[in-house]
Design a protein around this motif. Structure first.
Motif, PDB file in Angstrom:
ATOM      1  N   TRP A 155     -28.886 -37.476   0.865  1.00 41.89           N
ATOM      2  CA  TRP A 155     -29.498 -38.472   1.747  1.00 41.89           C
ATOM      3  C   TRP A 155     -28.555 -39.634   2.038  1.00 41.89           C
ATOM      4  N   SER A 156     -27.830 -40.102   1.033  1.00 42.07           N
ATOM      5  CA  SER A 156     -26.941 -41.238   1.277  1.00 42.07           C
ATOM      6  C   SER A 156     -25.803 -40.868   2.215  1.00 42.07           C
ATOM      7  N   GLY A 157     -25.507 -39.562   2.313  1.00 41.94           N
ATOM      8  CA  GLY A 157     -24.468 -39.121   3.222  1.00 41.94           C
ATOM      9  C   GLY A 157     -24.946 -38.868   4.636  1.00 41.94           C
ATOM     10  N   LYS A 158     -26.254 -39.058   4.879  1.00 46.30           N
ATOM     11  CA  LYS A 158     -26.756 -38.710   6.206  1.00 46.30           C
ATOM     12  C   LYS A 158     -27.662 -39.750   6.838  1.00 46.30           C
ATOM     13  N   VAL A 159     -28.662 -40.270   6.111  1.00 44.26           N
ATOM     14  CA  VAL A 159     -29.677 -41.106   6.740  1.00 44.26           C
ATOM     15  C   VAL A 159     -29.072 -42.420   7.246  1.00 44.26           C
ATOM     16  N   LYS A 160     -29.476 -42.795   8.456  1.00 45.45           N
ATOM     17  CA  LYS A 160     -28.978 -44.027   9.068  1.00 45.45           C
ATOM     18  C   LYS A 160     -30.091 -45.001   9.416  1.00 45.45           C
ATOM     19  N   ARG A 161     -31.255 -44.476   9.808  1.00 49.14           N
ATOM     20  CA  ARG A 161     -32.295 -45.393  10.267  1.00 49.14           C
ATOM     21  C   ARG A 161     -33.661 -44.735  10.201  1.00 49.14           C
ATOM     22  N   HIS A 162     -34.685 -45.604  10.296  1.00 47.96           N
ATOM     23  CA  HIS A 162     -36.082 -45.188  10.350  1.00 47.96           C
ATOM     24  C   HIS A 162     -36.688 -45.783  11.613  1.00 47.96           C
ATOM     25  N   THR A 163     -37.440 -44.974  12.343  1.00 46.26           N
ATOM     26  CA  THR A 163     -38.004 -45.419  13.606  1.00 46.26           C
ATOM     27  C   THR A 163     -39.498 -45.147  13.663  1.00 46.26           C
ATOM     28  N   GLU A 164     -40.124 -45.595  14.721  1.00 42.87           N
ATOM     29  CA  GLU A 164     -41.558 -45.438  15.003  1.00 42.87           C
ATOM     30  C   GLU A 164     -42.383 -46.446  14.182  1.00 42.87           C
ATOM     31  N   GLY A 165     -43.682 -46.474  14.480  1.00 44.77           N
ATOM     32  CA  GLY A 165     -44.556 -47.528  13.973  1.00 44.77           C
ATOM     33  C   GLY A 165     -44.750 -47.569  12.475  1.00 44.77           C
ATOM     34  N   ASN A 166     -44.563 -46.447  11.801  1.00 41.23           N
ATOM     35  CA  ASN A 166     -44.745 -46.428  10.343  1.00 41.23           C
ATOM     36  C   ASN A 166     -43.431 -46.525   9.581  1.00 41.23           C
ATOM     37  N   ALA A 167     -42.391 -47.018  10.238  1.00 42.50           N
ATOM     38  CA  ALA A 167     -41.084 -47.113   9.578  1.00 42.50           C
ATOM     39  C   ALA A 167     -41.143 -47.985   8.330  1.00 42.50           C
ATOM     40  N   GLY A 168     -41.881 -49.091   8.392  1.00 38.79           N
ATOM     41  CA  GLY A 168     -41.968 -49.983   7.243  1.00 38.79           C
ATOM     42  C   GLY A 168     -42.609 -49.312   6.047  1.00 38.79           C
ATOM     43  N   LEU A 169     -43.695 -48.608   6.287  1.00 41.81           N
ATOM     44  CA  LEU A 169     -44.398 -47.930   5.202  1.00 41.81           C
ATOM     45  C   LEU A 169     -43.572 -46.767   4.658  1.00 41.81           C
ATOM     46  N   GLN A 170     -42.941 -46.032   5.544  1.00 38.09           N
ATOM     47  CA  GLN A 170     -42.110 -44.905   5.125  1.00 38.09           C
ATOM     48  C   GLN A 170     -40.943 -45.364   4.257  1.00 38.09           C
ATOM     49  N   THR A 171     -40.238 -46.398   4.688  1.00 36.25           N
ATOM     50  CA  THR A 171     -39.112 -46.881   3.893  1.00 36.25           C
ATOM     51  C   THR A 171     -39.590 -47.459   2.569  1.00 36.25           C
ATOM     52  N   ALA A 172     -40.803 -47.995   2.540  1.00 32.29           N
ATOM     53  CA  ALA A 172     -41.361 -48.512   1.289  1.00 32.29           C
ATOM     54  C   ALA A 172     -41.645 -47.378   0.314  1.00 32.29           C
ATOM     55  N   TRP A 173     -42.343 -46.353   0.798  1.00 27.77           N
ATOM     56  CA  TRP A 173     -42.661 -45.228  -0.077  1.00 27.77           C
ATOM     57  C   TRP A 173     -41.400 -44.572  -0.625  1.00 27.77           C
ATOM     58  N   ALA A 174     -40.482 -44.235   0.275  1.00 24.30           N
ATOM     59  CA  ALA A 174     -39.268 -43.551  -0.170  1.00 24.30           C
ATOM     60  C   ALA A 174     -38.337 -44.492  -0.930  1.00 24.30           C
ATOM     61  N   GLY A 175     -38.164 -45.720  -0.415  1.00 23.51           N
ATOM     62  CA  GLY A 175     -37.227 -46.649  -1.030  1.00 23.51           C
ATOM     63  C   GLY A 175     -37.585 -47.013  -2.452  1.00 23.51           C
ATOM     64  N   SER A 176     -38.887 -47.188  -2.724  1.00 25.87           N
ATOM     65  CA  SER A 176     -39.299 -47.523  -4.090  1.00 25.87           C
ATOM     66  C   SER A 176     -38.922 -46.404  -5.049  1.00 25.87           C
ATOM     67  N   THR A 177     -39.085 -45.160  -4.611  1.00 23.99           N
ATOM     68  CA  THR A 177     -38.797 -44.020  -5.476  1.00 23.99           C
ATOM     69  C   THR A 177     -37.303 -43.777  -5.616  1.00 23.99           C
ATOM     70  N   TRP A 178     -36.550 -43.944  -4.514  1.00 23.45           N
ATOM     71  CA  TRP A 178     -35.092 -43.821  -4.608  1.00 23.45           C
ATOM     72  C   TRP A 178     -34.536 -44.792  -5.656  1.00 23.45           C
ATOM     73  N   ALA A 179     -35.027 -46.027  -5.640  1.00 25.60           N
ATOM     74  CA  ALA A 179     -34.497 -47.026  -6.573  1.00 25.60           C
ATOM     75  C   ALA A 179     -34.768 -46.629  -8.024  1.00 25.60           C
ATOM     76  N   ARG A 180     -35.950 -46.075  -8.299  1.00 24.16           N
ATOM     77  CA  ARG A 180     -36.270 -45.637  -9.665  1.00 24.16           C
ATOM     78  C   ARG A 180     -35.355 -44.499 -10.099  1.00 24.16           C
ATOM     79  N   ALA A 181     -35.156 -43.552  -9.187  1.00 20.29           N
ATOM     80  CA  ALA A 181     -34.292 -42.415  -9.506  1.00 20.29           C
ATOM     81  C   ALA A 181     -32.863 -42.875  -9.774  1.00 20.29           C
ATOM     82  N   GLY A 182     -32.315 -43.663  -8.861  1.00 22.05           N
ATOM     83  CA  GLY A 182     -30.951 -44.136  -9.012  1.00 22.05           C
ATOM     84  C   GLY A 182     -30.754 -44.954 -10.267  1.00 22.05           C
TER      85      GLY A 182
END
Length: 403
Positions: free
Chosen positions: A141-168
């Protein structure tokens, strides 16, 4: 100033009072609490799960103790625990609201949970294959993802971002092999593709958005050793939680989120999904459904738990709200008849695996019993994952008060 306006003023003043109390090294109940010096080094691992808690989990599992052993087996045997799990990264993750199909949303959330699952499996078993799989997923993912779009971008980045941080956090700080260049790229991903979005304030949205976004922000801040982002998340928590979970001391009507345009009684009733009678524990989304209340309970506890590991006691300012909300919703989740004044006598009982972190602090650290939530947790253990941002919390937090 109108009644709703006074509620706004109260929210603004409350964090200042909390800050004054904390600066004296005391909680609002007069107990001594840990104090984190400004710009002090962060404790690692310290995003939701601490080093001592990971040690306790290993001990319980190795001894075959319940409910931890079954929670571990469920995690290990899930699709997220497989050595064969393959990441499916996207450059642009498009997550529209409503029923319109997105692109990469489910894949991103599931891949983040898989990375966290593999990190936990590495920590518990010591098998390098699990660490390698977690790194493989994060690198993809760190080698590919660049951005999040559409109306649920905030919620999506929150759900995924919180879990990425725990894993890392677990992989990086428990002796696993993770090349420095890969770590730096993962850091860059969190800083550019997630942190700006989850730091955006959305006071007029449903409160679960603000809280889950803050959950991601504080976890990312710890992983990045970013003091400003951490302090911003702490302040946002102190403003937002009192405006989501009601207590009678707030007044006749709930507090209003700072910066919100919900500034009349009519707007407030609409914002609270038609609820007009307020009692201890009712939340802004109670009359929407219990699923979203559960998200907010989990996110609130996640933020406070991460702060706790960093020497900041956010729990003391919200423990009465957490206790009331846990008790209130657990009673109805287990089947108690809703009175006519509550959501017209109809509630949507669909709470997820969202109790363990808050219960652990209240019951196992503070010895504050929450009978209804305790019974509900025991009935639903071991808690698994909601496939969004809550995963394996019976394993990590049931009866695990390690500081």
């Amino acid at each position: 100033m109108g009644s709703v306006g006074r509620r706004v003023a109260a929210v603004l003043v409350a964090p200042l009072l909390v800050g004054l109390v904390a600066s004296c090294g005391m909680s609002s109940q007069g107990r001594t609490v840990r104090a984190r010096a400004k710009d002090a080094a962060f404790e690692h691992p310290g995003v939701l799960v601490s080093k001592d808690q990971l040690t306790a989990v290993r001990r319980h599992v190795d001894a075959g103790e319940q409910p931890w052993l079954q929670a571990f087996l469920d995690m290990r045997d899930s699709k997220y625990g497989s050595y064969k799990y393959e990441a499916k990264p996207y450059a642009t993750v498009e997550c529209p609201p409503g029923t319109r199909a997105g692109h990469g949303c489910v894949e991103e959330r599931e891949d983040a949970i898989a990375a966290y699952t593999q990190a936990l499996l590495w920590s518990i078993t010591g098998k390098q294959e699990h660490a390698d799989k977690a790194v493989q997923i994060m690198d993809a993912w760190s080698g590919k993802v660049k951005r999040h779009t559409e109306g649920n971008a905030g919620l999506q980045t929150a759900w995924a971002g919180s879990t990425w941080a725990r894993a890392g956090e677990i992989v990086r700080h428990t002796g696993a092999t993770w090349p420095t260049a890969s770590v730096a790229r993962f850091q860059g991903m969190l800083r550019t593709a997630y942190l700006p979005e989850v730091s955006r304030k959305v006071p007029d949205y449903n409160g679960n958005w603000d809280l889950v976004m803050t959950d991601a922000a504080i976890g990312i801040a710890v992983f990045l050793d970013d003091h400003k982002a951490f302090d911003d998340a702490v302040e946002r928590f102190r403003q937002r939680v009192p405006a989501y979970f009601y207590l009678a001391k707030d007044g006749k009507v709930p507090l209003t989120p700072v910066g919100s345009t919900v500034d009349t009684p009519q707007k407030l009733t609409t914002y609270w999904f038609g609820q007009q009678r307020y009692t201890d524990g009712v939340s802004q989304e109670t009359c929407r459904n219990f699923k979203h209340v559960g998200y907010s309970l989990a996110a609130t506890a996640h933020i406070a738990e991460t702060a706790w590991h960093q020497g900041v006691d956010l729990y003391s300012g919200v423990k009465d709200r957490l206790k009331a909300a846990l008790d209130f919703h657990s009673r109805y989740q287990m089947g108690e008849t809703a009175p006519a004044w509550l959501c017209g006598g109809r509630v949507d009982r669909n709470m997820g695996p969202d109790l363990e972190v808050a219960l652990n602090h209240l019951e196992d650290r503070l010895d504050v019993h929450v009978p209804a939530a305790h019974r509900l947790a025991e009935q639903t253990r071991p808690a698994g994952t909601d496939d969004l941002f809550v995963s394996w919390e019976t394993l990590t937090h049931a009866g695990n008060p390690a500081a």
